[in-house]
Design a protein around this motif. Structure first.
Motif, PDB file in Angstrom:
ATOM      1  N   LEU A  87       0.837  -1.198   0.000  1.00 12.79           N
ATOM      2  CA  LEU A  87       0.000   0.000   0.000  1.00 12.79           C
ATOM      3  C   LEU A  87       0.874   1.252   0.000  1.00 12.79           C
ATOM      4  CD1 LEU A  87      -2.981   0.737   0.002  1.00 12.79           C
ATOM      5  CD2 LEU A  87      -2.914   0.811   2.493  1.00 12.79           C
ATOM      6  N   GLY A  88       1.983   1.203   0.731  1.00  8.59           N
ATOM      7  CA  GLY A  88       2.918   2.325   0.711  1.00  8.59           C
ATOM      8  C   GLY A  88       3.507   2.549  -0.673  1.00  8.59           C
ATOM      9  N   ALA A  89       3.781   1.460  -1.393  1.00 10.52           N
ATOM     10  CA  ALA A  89       4.298   1.590  -2.762  1.00 10.52           C
ATOM     11  C   ALA A  89       3.261   2.227  -3.675  1.00 10.52           C
ATOM     12  CB  ALA A  89       4.714   0.217  -3.290  1.00 10.52           C
ATOM     13  N   ALA A  90       1.991   1.853  -3.493  1.00  9.66           N
ATOM     14  CA  ALA A  90       0.925   2.454  -4.296  1.00  9.66           C
ATOM     15  C   ALA A  90       0.793   3.944  -3.994  1.00  9.66           C
ATOM     16  CB  ALA A  90      -0.394   1.737  -4.038  1.00  9.66           C
ATOM     17  N   ALA A  92       3.253   5.857  -3.089  1.00 12.49           N
ATOM     18  CA  ALA A  92       4.410   6.489  -3.741  1.00 12.49           C
ATOM     19  C   ALA A  92       4.161   6.661  -5.241  1.00 12.49           C
ATOM     20  CB  ALA A  92       5.665   5.652  -3.498  1.00 12.49           C
ATOM     21  N   ARG A  93       3.531   5.669  -5.873  1.00  9.32           N
ATOM     22  CA  ARG A  93       3.217   5.791  -7.298  1.00  9.32           C
ATOM     23  C   ARG A  93       2.229   6.931  -7.542  1.00  9.32           C
ATOM     24  NH1 ARG A  93       3.583   0.070  -6.989  1.00  9.32           N
ATOM     25  NH2 ARG A  93       1.332  -0.114  -6.615  1.00  9.32           N
ATOM     26  N   GLN A  95       2.029   9.693  -5.749  1.00  5.20           N
ATOM     27  CA  GLN A  95       2.786  10.932  -5.644  1.00  5.20           C
ATOM     28  C   GLN A  95       3.647  11.157  -6.891  1.00  5.20           C
ATOM     29  OE1 GLN A  95       2.167  13.108  -3.284  1.00  5.20           O
ATOM     30  NE2 GLN A  95       0.678  11.645  -2.457  1.00  5.20           N
ATOM     31  N   GLN A  96       4.180  10.074  -7.463  1.00  2.00           N
ATOM     32  CA  GLN A  96       4.942  10.198  -8.709  1.00  2.00           C
ATOM     33  C   GLN A  96       4.067  10.754  -9.828  1.00  2.00           C
ATOM     34  OE1 GLN A  96       6.934   6.492  -9.783  1.00  2.00           O
ATOM     35  NE2 GLN A  96       7.195   6.000  -7.630  1.00  2.00           N
ATOM     36  N   SER A  97       2.862  10.221  -9.944  1.00  2.00           N
ATOM     37  CA  SER A  97       1.977  10.667 -11.020  1.00  2.00           C
ATOM     38  C   SER A  97       1.557  12.119 -10.819  1.00  2.00           C
ATOM     39  CB  SER A  97       0.746   9.758 -11.090  1.00  2.00           C
ATOM     40  OG  SER A  97      -0.036   9.868  -9.914  1.00  2.00           O
ATOM     41  N   ARG A  98       1.369  12.532  -9.573  1.00  2.00           N
ATOM     42  CA  ARG A  98       1.017  13.930  -9.325  1.00  2.00           C
ATOM     43  C   ARG A  98       2.195  14.854  -9.620  1.00  2.00           C
ATOM     44  NH1 ARG A  98      -2.567  13.245  -3.738  1.00  2.00           N
ATOM     45  NH2 ARG A  98      -4.479  12.547  -4.797  1.00  2.00           N
ATOM     46  N   ALA A  99       3.399  14.385  -9.335  1.00  2.00           N
ATOM     47  CA  ALA A  99       4.584  15.171  -9.681  1.00  2.00           C
ATOM     48  C   ALA A  99       4.713  15.298 -11.203  1.00  2.00           C
ATOM     49  CB  ALA A  99       5.837  14.534  -9.093  1.00  2.00           C
ATOM     50  N   ALA A 169      -5.223  12.635 -16.084  1.00  2.00           N
ATOM     51  CA  ALA A 169      -5.962  11.374 -16.077  1.00  2.00           C
ATOM     52  C   ALA A 169      -5.111  10.242 -15.503  1.00  2.00           C
ATOM     53  CB  ALA A 169      -6.420  11.029 -17.491  1.00  2.00           C
ATOM     54  N   SER A 170      -3.818  10.252 -15.799  1.00  2.00           N
ATOM     55  CA  SER A 170      -2.931   9.220 -15.245  1.00  2.00           C
ATOM     56  C   SER A 170      -2.829   9.328 -13.729  1.00  2.00           C
ATOM     57  CB  SER A 170      -1.543   9.330 -15.876  1.00  2.00           C
ATOM     58  OG  SER A 170      -1.587   9.061 -17.259  1.00  2.00           O
ATOM     59  N   ALA A 171      -2.813  10.567 -13.225  1.00  2.00           N
ATOM     60  CA  ALA A 171      -2.785  10.752 -11.776  1.00  2.00           C
ATOM     61  C   ALA A 171      -4.064  10.233 -11.134  1.00  2.00           C
ATOM     62  CB  ALA A 171      -2.585  12.232 -11.448  1.00  2.00           C
ATOM     63  N   GLU A 172      -5.187  10.465 -11.789  1.00  2.00           N
ATOM     64  CA  GLU A 172      -6.461   9.943 -11.258  1.00  2.00           C
ATOM     65  C   GLU A 172      -6.506   8.422 -11.345  1.00  2.00           C
ATOM     66  OE1 GLU A 172      -9.163  13.868 -12.401  1.00  2.00           O
ATOM     67  OE2 GLU A 172      -9.094  12.138 -13.747  1.00  2.00           O
TER      68      GLU A 172
END
Length: 484
Positions: A87-90, A92-93, A95-99, A169-172
């Protein structure tokens, strides 16, 4: 590759072109119009086909595990949702997409930079046309400069707009994927906990059965010595006892495996929960009625469907990005600089150099590369649509399968419960006959063994029913919460 650079006399025309494009909001490629209707009949029916009388159309609770009324299970699920590494990895992903979205938004804005230079140069004697400098010695010079530059790519054909749409859309989609991990995690914790309690109860019943069979074996051995039973009876009794002991070995291994699984799901090392869960407890049972809502709410709620839909939206926007690459791009460049041979020259604001230049570039001869990229983006979008349709169908099938298993699981529990009631009655009659002197202790012990077997069968059926309840909650896409 053909690149064309335009000079200052073209500035008015290009500025007018850029302004017109921006005002028109030009963006190539298809605009996303929402997902296709992948399950029209489900929405028309308004209810699940396999629901049965035990399910209701009421809106289900997102924290469904609390309906099992087991505080230990509630605590385990909460700990897993807080500390599970997957869940922590998800997260982090996400936050990556929002960045990545922030980066795309920043790329659409001007870029401004600054530079400063302080240099000292020593030059050899100059030789111009064979004539040396009069002094014949080297010269030296100082150079100081301070400059600012700005660049901005005008979004003539919507490439930046589409890239921002795709990144958003990828962030969502990453947000929905995080929710899907939460759904799976809650269900996995519940199933492991149910299996643990099932194994603990069955081990306890197995120990009771072994004690009864050991007593039966001793009595049979005494009868053999007195000549009232055969050695064959003794061998059969011993084989039965050994078989019961062998049956408990995999149950013990399962119990330890589920303890390890619960610990790691909660983000701890195997064995960390052994003391907390050592005491056996009943298998939690589902409520009499299960709220399942309707197929339409399921399609809106399931995170994997939302993730597939957002991926489809992102891939649709990427077609526009590929289309825009076929056309010219316009960059506006501006430079302001101050400088001279003395540091004081940097303060002479009335004496500066300024450059403003637009640059138009166009890869108009690429032998079909741009067209191929557009075709590739279109086919990726088509694949995303097919995946979305399949995700919807799989979600509906999961829900219907889980409801069917739950409905027939109730029938199984009722049937096995009747068998258990009959075994209880048989044991009571055997005890009464033994007390009255018309039955033997071996009859009582054998009936006890059968009654324990009936208890074990009922326990397995109840555990399977509760797992079916968990399966319904997972199929409905419950157990997630929005996280920042």
């Amino acid at each position: 590759m053909q690149t064309t650079t335009l000079h200052t006399h073209c500035i008015p025309r290009l500025v007018a072109l850029a302004a017109a494009a921006l005002l028109a909001g030009c963006a190539l490629g298809p605009d996303y119009a929402g997902p296709p209707d992948a399950a029209p009949h489900a929405a028309q029916n308004g209810h699940f086909v396999r629901g049965g009388a035990s399910s209701t159309a009421a809106m289900p609770s997102n924290r469904w595990w609390e309906g099992l009324n087991d505080p230990i299970l509630n605590s385990l699920v909460q700990r897993a949702l807080e500390a599970n590494p997957n869940l922590g990895a998800a997260r982090a992903r996400l936050q990556q997409s929002r960045a990545a979205l922030n980066l795309e938004q920043a790329n659409a804005l001007p870029s401004v930079g600054a530079s400063a230079l302080a240099a000292h140069a020593r030059l050899p004697p100059l030789n111009l046309g064979g004539l040396s400098s009069s002094s014949g010695s080297s010269t030296s010079a100082n150079l100081y400069s301070l400059g600012f530059d700005a660049t901005w790519e005008v979004d003539l054909f919507g490439a930046h707009k589409r890239s921002i749409q795709a990144a958003g859309a990828s962030a969502e989609a990453a947000q929905a994927t995080l929710a899907d991990v939460q759904v799976s995690l809650a269900a996995e914790v519940a199933n492991a906990y149910i299996n643990l309690r099932d194994r603990q109860q069955r081990l306890a019943l197995g120990d009771e059965s072994i004690r009864a069979q050991e007593q039966m074996l001793r009595l049979t051995s005494q009868r053999v010595e007195r000549g009232t039973a055969s050695s064959l009876d003794l061998i059969r009794m011993q084989n039965q006892l050994d078989g019961t002991r062998a049956d408990l070995v995999p149950l013990q291994a399962d119990k330890e495996a589920y303890l390890n699984q619960l610990a790691t799901l909660a983000g701890q090392e195997p064995g960390a929960l052994d003391a907390e869960l050592a005491l056996a407890a009943p298998v939690p049972l589902p409520p009499a009625e299960v709220a399942v809502g309707d197929p339409t709410s399921l399609l809106r709620r399931r995170p994997d469907i939302r993730a597939a839909e957002r991926t489809l939206a992102a891939d649709t926007a990427k077609i526009g990005q590929a289309e825009a690459a076929k056309y010219p791009s316009l960059k506006l460049l501006g430079i302001i600089g101050l400088g001279g041979t003395h540091p004081s020259d940097l303060t002479r604001l009335d004496d500066f150099a300024a450059i403003g230049a637009p640059m138009l570039s166009w890869n108009f001869l690429d032998f079909g590369r741009a067209r191929s990229r557009v075709t590739q983006a279109e086919r990726v979008r088509d694949e995303a649509e097919m995946k979305y349709r399949q995700t919807v169908l799989d979600a509906l099938r999961d829900a219907e399968d889980s409801l069917s298993r739950f409905r027939y699981g109730r029938v199984t529990v009722a049937t096995v419960a009747r068998t258990k009631v009959s075994a209880d009655r048989a044991l009571e009659l055997a005890r009464q006959r033994y007390a009255a002197g018309t039955g033997t202790l071996i009859d009582v012990l054998d009936t006890t063994r059968q009654q324990i077997t009936a208890q074990q069968n009922l326990l397995q059926a109840e555990a399977a029913l509760t797992r079916s309840f968990v399966g319904i909650q997972k199929a409905l896409g419950l157990g997630w919460s929005d996280e920042g």
